[in-house]
Design a protein around this motif. Structure first.
Motif, short mmCIF file in Angstrom:
data_model
loop_
_atom_site.label_atom_id
_atom_site.label_comp_id
_atom_site.label_asym_id
_atom_site.label_seq_id
_atom_site.Cartn_x
_atom_site.Cartn_y
_atom_site.Cartn_z
N PRO A 264 4.09 -2.36 12.57
CA PRO A 264 2.87 -2.29 11.76
C PRO A 264 1.72 -3.13 12.32
CG PRO A 264 4.54 -3.61 10.66
CD PRO A 264 5.21 -2.95 11.82
N TYR B 125 -4.89 2.47 11.78
CA TYR B 125 -4.97 2.65 10.33
C TYR B 125 -6.27 3.36 9.97
CZ TYR B 125 -1.03 -0.52 10.05
OH TYR B 125 0.22 -1.09 10.20
N HIS C 177 11.38 -5.06 7.22
CA HIS C 177 10.16 -5.20 6.44
C HIS C 177 9.02 -4.33 6.97
CE1 HIS C 177 12.26 -8.81 5.01
NE2 HIS C 177 11.43 -8.80 3.98
N TRP C 178 9.21 -3.70 8.11
CA TRP C 178 8.10 -2.96 8.71
C TRP C 178 7.58 -1.82 7.84
CZ3 TRP C 178 9.12 -2.35 14.72
CH2 TRP C 178 8.99 -3.61 15.31
N PRO C 179 8.40 -0.98 7.22
CA PRO C 179 7.84 0.10 6.40
C PRO C 179 6.96 -0.40 5.26
CG PRO C 179 10.15 0.53 6.90
CD PRO C 179 9.88 -0.87 7.33
N ARG C 180 7.42 -1.43 4.54
CA ARG C 180 6.61 -1.97 3.44
C ARG C 180 5.34 -2.62 3.97
NH1 ARG C 180 6.21 -7.08 1.18
NH2 ARG C 180 5.38 -7.11 -0.97
N ARG D 1 3.71 -1.88 6.68
CA ARG D 1 2.78 -0.82 7.09
C ARG D 1 2.06 -0.24 5.87
NH1 ARG D 1 2.03 2.29 11.32
NH2 ARG D 1 3.90 1.52 12.38
N SER D 2 2.77 -0.02 4.81
CA SER D 2 2.15 0.53 3.60
C SER D 2 1.09 -0.40 3.04
CB SER D 2 3.23 0.80 2.54
OG SER D 2 4.14 1.79 2.98
N LEU D 3 1.40 -1.71 3.06
CA LEU D 3 0.43 -2.69 2.56
C LEU D 3 -0.83 -2.70 3.42
CD1 LEU D 3 2.85 -5.66 1.73
CD2 LEU D 3 1.67 -4.17 0.10
N ALA E 67 -1.94 -0.30 5.36
CA ALA E 67 -2.64 0.96 5.22
C ALA E 67 -3.47 1.00 3.93
CB ALA E 67 -1.64 2.12 5.24
N ALA E 68 -2.91 0.47 2.88
CA ALA E 68 -3.63 0.47 1.60
C ALA E 68 -4.90 -0.36 1.67
CB ALA E 68 -2.70 -0.05 0.50
#
Length: 397
Positions: free
Chosen positions: A243, A248, A288-291, A293-295, A297-298
């Motif tokens: 991430p 992004y 922790h990478w998926p979460r 990345r989502s943070l 991106a948001a």
């Protein structure tokens, strides 16, 4: 003014004094010829008579504007019929005076024309004969047609590029034609020319794009064998999986590129984004990478690209806007360094790398095939009566 149309090349750059013959082709050959010309070599392009007066249309000429074909800039063009015996002899006389020759035909083509390495080296034992191909001079695929994407596909590296769960990403034709082909050919030519200074002997340089691409990707082959790089694309550190090394989307549909690998840069990234600094502690925990990345991106989606560019200006966060081609040529850093220069009204990349004492320079725009046959042959030792006889015989145009 089209300087190459009616005058001899300018003597500039660290390669001034080198005389190189380029048999006109596509991809890596013209790019290599451009690079050597930019750095001061006199590169004489040999075109087919059938191409006389025509503009290049492959991979570059735009709306009939010859200067748009950047790869052909900076050298004169002579039209020689290599299927005519007098044309072959004309080229061999040029070879006698040259330091190097470069060509990009399939293996065996120049031999059949009578201008292969053995013949040319017999006329000039110091000649360096550079050959750029996709598959190389030997091997089971050496006579097979292909393009940049094909060579890249068999390297394993195309499969390694692209988003997770998506198709392989096509990186233009940068890795095969230009980096793995043209740049490796230039390096090979200059290396062999350096060696010839001491030995007095030329040699053949076999620059295969499959070899060059593999060399460029050496670190990834090594990491794969060490268990450090997975085969699933988009899941590794440098392929967009991390991430902190990704792109992004912004609120206005733009994009920001994040390359905050080192912890201090990642911490700075979080600070600018207004995110929890504690995330630094889990930066390298893949779980922790998926979460993460989502943070990220948001947050990026809350502002426009221009707003984020302003927010990151002057910050040590390794985060920059993703510019399009038009924007890149006008960016303040490119403008300050004069990274793009006008050539006959077309912005083109400036010569690189840069030298403190013997700077390179664009020696002129690209010219139509055969533009300089008379003047160039005269400069290379042919007298006017010889040139007229060759033209009357159809050996040159």
């Amino acid at each position: 003014m089209n300087r190459l149309a009616d005058s001899e090349p300018q003597a500039r750059g660290p390669l001034t004094g080198l005389k190189i013959i380029e048999l006109a082709g596509l991809g890596p050959g013209p790019w290599c010829g451009m690079l050597l010309s930019d750095l001061g070599a006199e590169v004489l392009r040999v075109d087919r008579p059938s191409a006389v007066g025509s503009l290049r249309t492959d991979l570059g000429a735009s709306n009939g504007r010859q200067p748009a074909f950047v790869n052909d800039r900076g050298r004169r063009s002579v039209a020689i019929d290599l299927k005519h015996p007098d044309g072959v002899e004309t080229l061999l006389r040029l070879v006698e005076q040259a330091d190097a020759l470069l060509e990009g035909n399939r293996p065996g083509v120049t031999e059949r024309l009578g201008v292969g390495p053995a013949t040319c080296l017999a006329r000039n034992p110091r000649l360096v004969y550079g050959r750029a191909t996709g598959w190389g001079q030997d091997g089971p695929l050496s006579q097979t047609a292909g393009h940049d994407l094909n060579y890249l596909s068999l390297s394993g590296l195309l499969a390694a590029m692209g988003p997770a769960g998506g198709a392989p990403a096509i990186p233009l034709n940068l890795l095969g034609d230009y980096a793995g082909g043209g740049l490796m050919l230039a390096m090979g030519l200059l290396s062999a020319l350096w060696e010839a200074r001491g030995s007095g002997r030329g040699q053949v340089v076999d620059a295969a794009m499959v070899d060059g691409i593999a060399l460029l990707g050496g670190v990834f082959y090594g990491q794969r064998q060490a268990g450090m790089h997975g085969l699933e694309r988009g899941t590794n550190m440098l392929d967009g999986g991390a991430p902190f090394y990704s792109v992004y989307e912004t609120a206005d549909g733009g994009w920001m590129a994040v390359g905050a690998i080192e912890s201090p840069f990642f911490a700075e990234l979080l600070e600018v984004l207004g995110m929890q600094p504690e995330l630094v502690d889990s930066q390298w925990d893949r779980a922790h990478w998926p979460r993460m990345r989502s943070l990220l991106a948001a947050v990026f989606a809350t502002k426009s690209r221009a707003e984020w560019e302003a927010a990151f200006a002057g910050r040590e966060a390794c985060t920059t806007p993703v510019l399009d081609l038009d924007e890149a040529m006008k960016h303040e850093h490119a403008t300050a360094r004069r990274s793009f220069l006008p050539v006959d009204g077309v912005l083109q990349p400036a010569p690189a790398p840069r030298f403190s004492r013997t700077p390179g320079a664009v020696q002129g725009p690209s010219v139509p095939a055969g533009t300089n046959t008379t003047r160039a042959l005269a400069d290379w030792g042919f007298d006017p009566s010889e040139i007229e006889a060759l033209r009357a015989a159809g050996a040159v145009r």
